[in-house]
Scaffold this motif. Structure first.
Motif, mmCIF file in Angstrom:
data_model
loop_
_atom_site.group_PDB
_atom_site.id
_atom_site.type_symbol
_atom_site.label_atom_id
_atom_site.label_comp_id
_atom_site.label_asym_id
_atom_site.label_seq_id
_atom_site.Cartn_x
_atom_site.Cartn_y
_atom_site.Cartn_z
ATOM 1 N N GLU A 1 0.861 -1.194 0.000
ATOM 2 C CA GLU A 1 0.000 0.000 0.000
ATOM 3 C C GLU A 1 0.894 1.240 0.000
ATOM 4 O OE1 GLU A 1 -3.986 1.429 2.457
ATOM 5 O OE2 GLU A 1 -2.793 -0.267 3.178
ATOM 6 N N LYS A 2 0.527 2.254 -0.790
ATOM 7 C CA LYS A 2 1.428 3.388 -0.976
ATOM 8 C C LYS A 2 0.663 4.704 -1.124
ATOM 9 C CE LYS A 2 5.356 4.522 -3.971
ATOM 10 N NZ LYS A 2 6.108 4.060 -5.147
ATOM 11 N N TRP A 3 1.200 5.757 -0.509
ATOM 12 C CA TRP A 3 0.650 7.103 -0.578
ATOM 13 C C TRP A 3 1.755 8.044 -1.058
ATOM 14 C CZ3 TRP A 3 0.451 3.652 3.318
ATOM 15 C CH2 TRP A 3 -0.792 3.274 3.839
ATOM 16 N N ARG B 1 4.941 7.420 1.424
ATOM 17 C CA ARG B 1 4.869 6.420 2.484
ATOM 18 C C ARG B 1 4.404 5.117 1.861
ATOM 19 N NH1 ARG B 1 2.435 9.867 7.614
ATOM 20 N NH2 ARG B 1 3.883 11.598 7.357
ATOM 21 N N GLU B 2 4.972 4.011 2.358
ATOM 22 C CA GLU B 2 4.631 2.703 1.795
ATOM 23 C C GLU B 2 4.640 1.657 2.901
ATOM 24 O OE1 GLU B 2 5.936 -0.201 -1.920
ATOM 25 O OE2 GLU B 2 7.073 1.613 -1.516
ATOM 26 N N ILE B 3 3.741 0.675 2.770
ATOM 27 C CA ILE B 3 3.706 -0.442 3.708
ATOM 28 C C ILE B 3 4.671 -1.512 3.196
ATOM 29 C CG2 ILE B 3 2.282 -2.195 4.834
ATOM 30 C CD1 ILE B 3 1.629 0.686 5.697
ATOM 31 N N VAL B 4 5.635 -1.859 4.052
ATOM 32 C CA VAL B 4 6.688 -2.802 3.664
ATOM 33 C C VAL B 4 6.782 -3.929 4.693
ATOM 34 C CG1 VAL B 4 8.036 -1.029 2.456
ATOM 35 C CG2 VAL B 4 8.462 -1.452 4.897
ATOM 36 N N ASN B 5 7.501 -4.974 4.319
ATOM 37 C CA ASN B 5 7.765 -6.085 5.228
ATOM 38 C C ASN B 5 8.988 -5.717 6.066
ATOM 39 O OD1 ASN B 5 8.604 -8.469 6.481
ATOM 40 N ND2 ASN B 5 7.870 -9.730 4.792
ATOM 41 N N MET B 6 8.826 -5.727 7.381
ATOM 42 C CA MET B 6 9.895 -5.344 8.303
ATOM 43 C C MET B 6 10.181 -6.543 9.205
ATOM 44 S SD MET B 6 9.559 -1.846 10.483
ATOM 45 C CE MET B 6 9.811 -2.323 12.174
ATOM 46 N N ASP B 7 11.040 -7.436 8.747
ATOM 47 C CA ASP B 7 11.360 -8.653 9.504
ATOM 48 C C ASP B 7 10.101 -9.436 9.898
ATOM 49 O OD1 ASP B 7 14.115 -8.113 9.409
ATOM 50 O OD2 ASP B 7 13.960 -6.790 11.147
ATOM 51 N N GLY B 8 9.196 -9.599 8.927
ATOM 52 C CA GLY B 8 7.998 -10.403 9.161
ATOM 53 C C GLY B 8 6.793 -9.646 9.690
ATOM 54 N N THR C 1 11.440 3.569 9.120
ATOM 55 C CA THR C 1 10.363 2.604 8.944
ATOM 56 C C THR C 1 9.783 2.329 10.322
ATOM 57 O OG1 THR C 1 11.466 1.618 7.040
ATOM 58 C CG2 THR C 1 9.710 0.337 8.061
ATOM 59 N N ILE C 2 8.488 2.581 10.466
ATOM 60 C CA ILE C 2 7.811 2.462 11.757
ATOM 61 C C ILE C 2 6.846 1.284 11.700
ATOM 62 C CG2 ILE C 2 6.225 3.637 13.347
ATOM 63 C CD1 ILE C 2 7.410 6.272 12.181
ATOM 64 N N PRO C 3 6.861 0.404 12.714
ATOM 65 C CA PRO C 3 5.897 -0.702 12.720
ATOM 66 C C PRO C 3 4.463 -0.157 12.672
ATOM 67 C CG PRO C 3 7.530 -1.000 14.461
ATOM 68 C CD PRO C 3 7.732 0.378 13.904
#
Length: 197
Positions: free
Chosen positions: A38-40, A61-68, A78-80
């Motif tokens: 997801e991206k803005w 801003r984008e939703i990424v995989n951060m160590d699972g 990068t913020i959980p």
């Protein structure tokens, strides 16, 4: 029979009113509302009353995989997502959930900038409307939230400010921000939103 029909019509109308009231109320997003990828993208510009451009660019801003776990990129950080959706326990939050037209609250924020300057905001907030709003990224149902108050900092800055945020539940974020602070005017608008299938 006529009384029965009138009673049925009244119940249908009450049901309709009740549905429209609940559709005009928005809850805080949860972790389950976000999707990987997801991206803005927002375009922003800040100009003084004399025409000096102090900021001009894009924020992604984008939703990424951060160590699972899901994380949101914000600048170089990068913020959980669990931190983003955690309920604000303060008595003076930015958004006072659930959002609904007519709701009022006080927003206060204390901050420290990268150069060590400390500051604070104290604003009165009010949800003015919930309606379709069009920005470059598209047309969305959005709440218009007006914040009015002051910003001060440790370098002697003290200014009245007014901010208007258009918050769209469908994108879980603001789609437009206009801010007037002393001699400075700032606009930020969503120009692209992507939700993976």
């Amino acid at each position: 029979m006529k009384s029965y029909i009138l009673l049925c019509l009244a119940l249908v109308m009450m049901g309709s009113c009740s549905r429209s009231l609940t559709s005009d109320t928005s809850r805080q997003p949860t972790l389950a509302d976000y999707r990987l990828g997801e991206k803005w993208i927002w375009k922003y510009k800040g100009v003084t009353t004399e025409g000096e451009v102090r900021s001009d660019g894009e924020d992604t801003r984008e939703i990424v995989n951060m160590d699972g776990v899901l994380g949101m990129t914000i600048g170089s950080d990068t913020i959980p997502v669990t931190d983003i959706v955690r309920p604000d326990e303060s008595g003076t939050p930015k958004y006072d959930w659930p959002l609904e037209v007519g709701k009022k609250w006080k927003y206060e924020n204390n901050w420290t900038s990268q150069d060590g300057t400390t500051g604070s905001q104290s604003q009165e907030a009010e949800v003015l409307s919930y309606r379709e709003e069009t920005v470059t990224a598209g047309t969305f149902m959005a709440y218009t939230i007006k914040y009015t108050g002051r910003t001060t900092n440790s370098r002697g800055y003290n200014s009245h400010e007014e901010e208007v945020w258009l918050y769209a539940p469908a994108v879980k974020n603001f789609i437009k921000l206009t801010q007037s602070q002393g001699d400075f005017f700032y606009v930020e608008e969503l120009i692209e939103y992507t939700m993976p299938e």
